[in-house]
Design an enzyme around this catalytic site. Structure first.
Site, mmCIF file in Angstrom:
data_model
loop_
_atom_site.group_PDB
_atom_site.id
_atom_site.type_symbol
_atom_site.label_atom_id
_atom_site.label_comp_id
_atom_site.label_asym_id
_atom_site.label_seq_id
_atom_site.Cartn_x
_atom_site.Cartn_y
_atom_site.Cartn_z
ATOM 1 C CG HIS A 81 -0.471 0.459 2.453
ATOM 2 N ND1 HIS A 81 0.011 -0.355 3.628
ATOM 3 C CD2 HIS A 81 -0.010 1.594 2.964
ATOM 4 C CE1 HIS A 81 0.492 0.139 4.437
ATOM 5 N NE2 HIS A 81 0.308 1.607 4.294
ATOM 6 C CG ASP A 125 -0.077 -3.818 2.826
ATOM 7 O OD1 ASP A 125 0.412 -3.462 1.861
ATOM 8 O OD2 ASP A 125 0.027 -3.198 4.029
ATOM 9 C CB SER A 169 3.203 2.229 6.015
ATOM 10 O OG SER A 169 1.838 2.241 6.548
#
Length: 274
Positions: free
Chosen positions: A88, A132, A229
């Site tokens: 992402h 992810d 992230s």
């Protein structure tokens, strides 16, 4: 008669507009928050909460993934040519490919900046945060040193024991004005029971999958956050998780959610040769 009919139509339209607004509001409140915060209109990321400052030599596998020279996500060095991050974090609409900064405790200076030549997101990654994971092939090879080192990987489907302590690191939001995110920060969090984590996220987000695991404390207080992230969750010298998403940051009852590296180990090997 026509006036009453017009009034009725106006009321109906008003009710429909209100219902639509409420539905959109509920959707915004129940979307999972990726661990990555917007610096550009086309970007989004997160940071370490309740942690401590570390030197890049303490986590020499850590990289800063950048668009237009701005830090947006973390990542981990797998070899001299390959980086692992969260899928992402990749923005297909960005005007240029990202770069990575390696070998520096600061995301905005020092170390070496290298352009990404190729981006390979996991083919099963979709809108529900599953798989992810993405691989980044660098344009030039890294030179290893005390501050730049690859991290070991687990074997395919290698289990993670409940309560395993791991270290997470990054340049994400700290939620504290006293704690700067200009320098690399880290915190230690334990993995949590898979069923308990699934239950915590079931009502809001439909739970978690086997390609995910969770880590954190019941009382909250320590977690990853925006712009963390893609960064590493390391336990026993291995990269077992990639920082992915969660409900807000460091909230009691909502541990951080990580992409499970062991579930995609064979794909990493096939794609990168690592």
């Amino acid at each position: 008669m026509s006036i009453k009919f017009t009034t009725l139509l106006a009321v109906l339209f008003a009710l429909l507009a209100y219902a639509r607004a409420q539905a959109e509001r509920r959707h915004k409140l129940t979307r999972p928050v990726h661990r990555f915060a917007p610096n550009r209109p086309y970007l989004a990321g997160k940071r370490i909460v309740g942690g401590f400052v570390i030197n890049i030599s303490d986590a020499p596998y850590q990289i800063s993934l950048q668009y237009d020279d701005d830090h947006n996500c973390g990542g981990s060095i797998l070899s001299s040519k390959w980086i692992l991050t969260a899928a992402h974090c990749i923005n297909d609409n960005a005007p240029s490919k990202p770069t990575v900064r390696v070998g520096s405790s600061k995301h905005a200076s020092g170390g070496t900046v290298i352009r990404v030549a190729r981006i390979v997101p996991h083919p099963m990654h979709g809108s529900k945060n599953n798989y992810d994971i993405a691989l980044l092939e660098l344009k030039n090879e890294l030179t290893f040193s005390e501050k730049v080192q690859p991290i070991a990987l687990p074997e395919q489907d290698e289990p993670i024991e409940e309560g395993t302590m791991g270290i997470v690191s990054g340049w994400g939001l700290t939620l504290s004005e006293a704690d700067s995110n200009d320098v690399l920060r880290a915190t230690n969090v334990p993995t949590v029971n898979q069923q308990e984590c699934n239950k915590a996220y079931q009502s809001r987000y439909g739970g978690i999958t086997d390609q995910m695991f969770c880590a954190g404390y019941k009382q909250g207080g320590q977690d990853t956050c925006r712009q963390d992230s893609g960064g590493p969750f390391v336990a026993k010298g291995k990269l077992i998780g990639v920082i992915s998403w969660g409900h807000e940051c460091a909230l009691a009852g909502y541990p951080g959610v990580y992409a499970r590296v062991a579930s995609v180990r064979d794909w990493i090997r096939t794609t990168s040769g690592v």
